[in-house]
Design an enzyme around this catalytic site. Structure first.
Site, short mmCIF file in Angstrom:
data_model
loop_
_atom_site.label_atom_id
_atom_site.label_comp_id
_atom_site.label_asym_id
_atom_site.label_seq_id
_atom_site.Cartn_x
_atom_site.Cartn_y
_atom_site.Cartn_z
N LEU A 43 37.00 22.72 -32.20
CA LEU A 43 37.80 23.11 -31.01
C LEU A 43 38.20 21.64 -30.65
O LEU A 43 39.48 22.07 -30.13
CB LEU A 43 36.95 23.69 -29.95
CG LEU A 43 36.64 25.12 -29.99
CD1 LEU A 43 35.62 25.76 -29.20
CD2 LEU A 43 38.13 26.02 -30.22
N GLY A 45 38.95 18.71 -31.80
CA GLY A 45 39.89 18.26 -32.94
C GLY A 45 41.03 19.03 -33.42
O GLY A 45 42.19 18.27 -33.30
N SER A 284 22.46 34.45 -29.64
CA SER A 284 23.10 34.06 -28.40
C SER A 284 22.40 34.26 -27.01
O SER A 284 21.74 34.97 -26.87
CB SER A 284 24.46 35.01 -28.23
OG SER A 284 24.89 34.96 -26.96
N ARG A 330 18.36 26.57 -20.22
CA ARG A 330 17.62 26.38 -21.70
C ARG A 330 16.70 25.45 -21.63
O ARG A 330 15.58 25.74 -22.36
CB ARG A 330 18.98 25.80 -22.44
CG ARG A 330 20.02 27.01 -22.62
CD ARG A 330 21.20 26.58 -23.69
NE ARG A 330 22.07 27.58 -23.76
CZ ARG A 330 23.28 27.69 -24.48
NH1 ARG A 330 23.43 26.45 -25.11
NH2 ARG A 330 23.83 28.52 -24.71
N ARG A 435 22.68 20.62 -21.21
CA ARG A 435 24.01 21.84 -21.35
C ARG A 435 23.76 23.04 -20.65
O ARG A 435 22.95 23.80 -21.45
CB ARG A 435 24.66 21.56 -22.60
CG ARG A 435 26.01 22.20 -22.63
CD ARG A 435 26.76 22.09 -24.03
NE ARG A 435 26.05 22.67 -24.98
CZ ARG A 435 26.27 24.19 -25.17
NH1 ARG A 435 26.42 24.82 -24.37
NH2 ARG A 435 25.25 24.53 -26.32
N SER A 440 29.90 24.28 -23.73
CA SER A 440 30.23 23.44 -24.81
C SER A 440 31.64 23.87 -25.52
O SER A 440 32.33 22.80 -25.73
CB SER A 440 29.09 23.60 -25.89
OG SER A 440 29.51 24.32 -27.19
#
EC number: 1.3.5.1
Lengths: 638, 249
Positions: A43, A45, A284, A330, A435, A440
């Site tokens: 994403l 780059g 997920s 998380r 995170r 992300s």
């Protein structure tokens, strides 16, 4: 060395605008005189390469896959955050900023985090305009769901394939520029070294993975958007090819590495089932919207999950963190699972998993609704495990996932090497020590679409008189020779053990001593063991085939060689941080009830490490974190 | 469990290839197909032989990089499954398994099981996008899209570009891949503006790349890991005719 983070002046909400107002521009006529190398087509780059191509720069885009569409951003499942407040549930840029900063255990820069939240609004608009088919309400408006660590619904999603759809959007934008000739694409090329001339990043050495040819490419700026290095653990949720080599080789040329030990362990991956296993597949986090996590109340339970009555189940997240329940962040959820598994309550053949149970949601909402929300994830689960999760709970387990650490960058996303930028997961910025889910895709995208195009132009505005950079320069020759020497070295060792053997051994060491939990003794032991393993690698690895042809084993050897050094630095980093924060849980620093104990008075800084040579200890440089807007508090999700 | 493997080995695009026999014993049925190949490769490397080259990356059915013909079927015997998501429990103990690369003129073999699928990238490059530059997109809710249309567009957008449709087609046609992108884009209001140029350019590029024509055998849908429907091809044909009809002379 004093690190200058270049945070713009002014109140938090005006910093990015203030920067953009003052940033220097490059005249369209001058842009075609400037070459930019972008390594990586995920994403960050692909969105950057496409943006710079649109603007008229000469862009060279590199990826090691056979097509830029395969970059690992493709595998992200659950969603991308944006503070649009479409649900009218109290969301705002400020709330997203607070959630992210708190989620990261107050170990990120305020200004960066705020900018990410601010740019999130534009990203959704951009993606929709590109044709990303996000989930919609029946009236035609965009839908949202919740993710861990927040109490609002700010996550936009495209079924369980959000990363794929966002990546296709940026890949298509990239391919549009390739078609127009403004971006030159080099797939199946791997960066093996950074070339510096007069202290600036001026090019890269790459290996053409099809032919084995070593190539030189020059540019006025080099951008690394190469993702994270979580695959260092071997068993991880990452693609097999994910690696840290590009950033590591830049590190060895002088770019500082920040917070390398902060690697997120994701709570909901499929558990390991045997020694042959090559990766752990992620389920997920969005599943935790409807799935309830539990383990049996009895140790070494042998009954099947559906035979265990409600009264004999421990919904430990709901018990310990009632305010957030199954949506606890998380790091908290992963540690809570490990704690139960270590205490003997794990389930599955290897007793290394916990249950993620949908029976209540199916009873309340119907199977059809659950199927629509998560159908592809249930199918994936069935394919991999052979079990039907509509009928019995999924088995899940924590596994290595996302590197919050990476190259140190300033507010402009520039590393300590002038002209070298790092974007997305390859840099350390924005996420702190942990995170939050669905941030992300967001960070990678906004870095590429909305931030780097401004900041790189600011740098390039001083390069318009530089002229073409020749690859005949002695620095290119030197770097190319070093790369060739390394390749020859690997082939000549001709030992008895495979590259994968070394990678798996290193991965296990890191899981055991620098994984979900760390302690001083273990980290010191791991550093010594990694050194020994590295020595054995250089005397006993077997790389078959030749250096000048297609050779996957050779590619892996180079990556694992770098992993030894990254692993060692991870342990040093973890060893010097005498506190627990986010993904970094030092067993010596915990509260009586087992929660992370942060130490703000001594450790409110970013650890940035300098390479000091092969056999020397790295040097720690601290960037103090200054909080002007909100004062760090003890994280509580209770 | 034990497996007898017959694997296509080819040094490079210029060399002749051949099938080579390998035997593997004591395999765990829960192992994935690619992990089985890893096991074989470990054995080959230790023996001093070159490992079998094959493409793979995410190993969770989404990157689209893996793909090989297994007993004559693209991605093997299971419906809607990539090679990386195929497990040995789908094979019989002692079975002989034939493993070959995807074959098509437009997908030249690079080495062993690796093929060059960059023709797909060039098809996308010829028109598989919305021509919007970065940074100035209108508000995402400005144009409502019904739930049903978004879901339908998603069904087509879900193509992973693995090339199984080409490999399984007797004409090596890229119609399913190309039509999936055309359908994804034309269903959404954002993609409608360029519908005519897109379909004309993408179809033209398929020919340039030497993909064959679609003769409606529907084999592509059967072996597509994402279950992309052949109705996409019908829509592409409609879009193509429509574009020709409305083309400005």
């Amino acid at each position: 060395m004093i690190l200058d983070s270049k945070i713009p002046e002014g109140p938090l909400e005006q910093k990015w605008d203030n920067y953009k107002k003052k940033a220097k521009l490059v005249n369209p006529a001058n842009r075609k005189k400037l070459d930019i190398i972008v390594v990586g087509t995920g994403l960050a780059g692909s969105s950057l390469a496409a943006s710079l191509g649109e603007m008229g720069y000469n862009v060279k885009s590199f990826c090691f896959q056979d097509s830029p569409r395969r970059a690992h951003s493709v595998a992200a499942q659950g969603g991308v955050n944006a503070a649009k407040n479409y649900k009218n549930d109290g969301d705002s840029v400020y709330r997203m900023f607070v959630d992210t900063l708190k989620g990261g255990d107050f170990r990120a820069r305020e200004a960066n985090v705020y900018r990410m939240a601010e740019c999130s609004l534009n990203l959704i608009d951009q993606a929709v305009a590109q044709g990303v088919p996000f989930g919609r309400e029946y009236g035609g408006y965009l839908n949202n769901r919740s993710f861990g660590g927040v109490q609002v619904s700010r996550t936009f999603y495209a079924r369980g394939q959000t990363g794929q759809q966002l990546l296709l959007g940026s890949y298509q934008a990239l391919m549009r520029q390739v078609g127009k000739g403004s971006v030159q694409l080099f797939s199946r090329h791997e960066m093996l070294d950074l070339v510096m001339i007069d202290g600036k990043a001026r090019g890269i050495i790459v290996r053409n993975l099809d032919t084995g040819d070593i190539e030189r490419h020059s540019a006025h700026a080099v951008v690394l958007a190469t993702g994270g290095y979580g695959k260092i653990y071997y068993l991880s949720t990452l693609a097999m090819g994910c690696n840290g080599s590009a950033i590591w080789r830049a590190h060895k040329k002088g770019a500082l590495m920040a917070s390398p030990s902060w690697i997120q362990v994701h709570p909901t991956s499929l558990p390991q089932s045997g020694d042959y296993q090559s990766k752990l597949t992620l389920m997920s986090e969005s599943l935790r919207n409807d799935g309830r996590i539990w383990v049996p109340l009895k140790e070494n339970e042998t009954r099947k999950p559906n035979d265990i009555p409600e009264s004999e189940r421990d919904y430990y997240l709901e018990r310990k963190y009632p305010a957030f329940g199954n949506l606890a962040p998380r790091d908290i959820s992963s540690r809570a699972a490990k704690e139960r598994i270590d205490a003997g309550f794990g389930i599955g053949p290897l007793k290394n998993a916990v249950y993620l149970d949908f029976s209540k949601a199916i009873n309340e909402q119907g199977k059809e609704k659950i199927q629509e929300k998560y159908g592809n994830l249930f199918e994936m689960y069935l394919k991999i495990t052979g079990y039907n999760a509509y009928e019995e709970p999924m088995m899940i387990s924590p596994s290595a996932h996302f590197s919050m650490g990476g190259l140190w960058v300033d507010y402009e996303l520039m590393t300590t090497i002038p002209g070298l930028f790092a974007l997305g997961e390859a840099n350390f910025a924005d996420h702190g020590a942990n995170r939050l889910g669905a941030n992300s895709l967001l960070q990678a995208s906004v870095d590429g679409y909305f931030i780097a195009p401004y900041t790189i132009a600011n740098f390039l505005s001083n390069e318009i008189h530089t002229g073409k950079i020749s690859t005949d320069n002695i620095e290119f020759e030197k770097a190319e020779n070093e790369v060739k020497q390394q390749i020859k070295g690997f082939i000549n060792i001709n030992g008895t053990k495979t590259v994968d053997h070394f990678h798996k051994t290193l991965g296990k060491l890191l899981y055991d001593y620098c994984g979900l939990a760390r302690n001083e003794e273990g980290l010191k032991y791991a550093i010594e063991e990694i050194k020994k393993l590295k020595q054995e690698f250089y005397t006993n690895v077997k790389v078959s085939g030749q250096g000048d042809t297609m050779n996957t084993e050779l590619e892996k050897a180079g990556r694992v060689a770098d992993y030894f050094e990254i692993g060692e630095l991870m342990c040093y980093d973890a060893l010097t941080r005498n506190e627990s924060c986010g993904a970094h849980f030092r067993e010596e620093y915990q509260t009586p009830d087992g929660e992370a104990l942060r130490n703000d008075s001594e450790f409110q800084f970013i650890s940035a490490w300098a390479w000091k040579g092969e056999n020397n200890e790295p040097e720690l440089i601290k960037e103090p974190l200054i909080f002007e807007e909100i004062q760090p508090t003890v994280r509580s999700y209770k | 469990m034990d497996l007898h493997l017959k694997i296509w080995r080819q040094k490079d695009n210029q060399s002749e290839g051949k099938l080579v026999n390998y035997d593997l014993t004591a395999l765990n049925p829960h192992m994935s197909f690619l992990e089985m190949l890893d096991t074989l490769n470990e054995k080959l490397i230790v023996q001093g032989d070159e490992p079998v080259e094959f493409d793979h990356d995410c190993r969770e059915g989404i990157c689209g990089q893996c793909g090989m013909m297994i007993n004559g079927l693209a991605h093997g015997p299971l419906k809607n499954t990539t090679t990386c998501q195929l497990h040995l429990r789908s094979f019989r103990d002692g079975e002989t398994v034939l493993i070959e690369p995807f074959r098509a003129d437009a997908f030249p073999v690079k080495k062993d099981l690796k093929v060059d699928r960059s023709a797909f990238d060039r098809i996308i490059s010829s028109g598989g996008f919305v021509s919007i530059n970065t940074g100035q997109a209108p508000d995402a809710t400005a144009i409502p899209i019904t739930h049903q249309i978004a879901e339908e567009a998603f069904d087509s957008a879900a193509c992973i570009g693995c090339g199984a449709c080409v490999a399984t087609c007797k004409n090596a046609s890229a119609a399913l891949f190309t039509s999936a992108k055309i359908t994804h884009m034309v269903l959404l209001p954002q993609g409608k503006e360029e519908r005519s140029n897109r379909v004309l350019n993408m179809v033209k590029q398929m020919d340039v790349e030497h993909f064959g024509h679609c003769s409606n055998t529907e084999a592509c849908e059967v072996e597509c890991p994402q279950g992309i429907s052949v109705l996409n091809i019908a829509r592409m044909n409609y879009e193509y005719s429509r574009a020709l009809f409305f083309r400005k002379k």
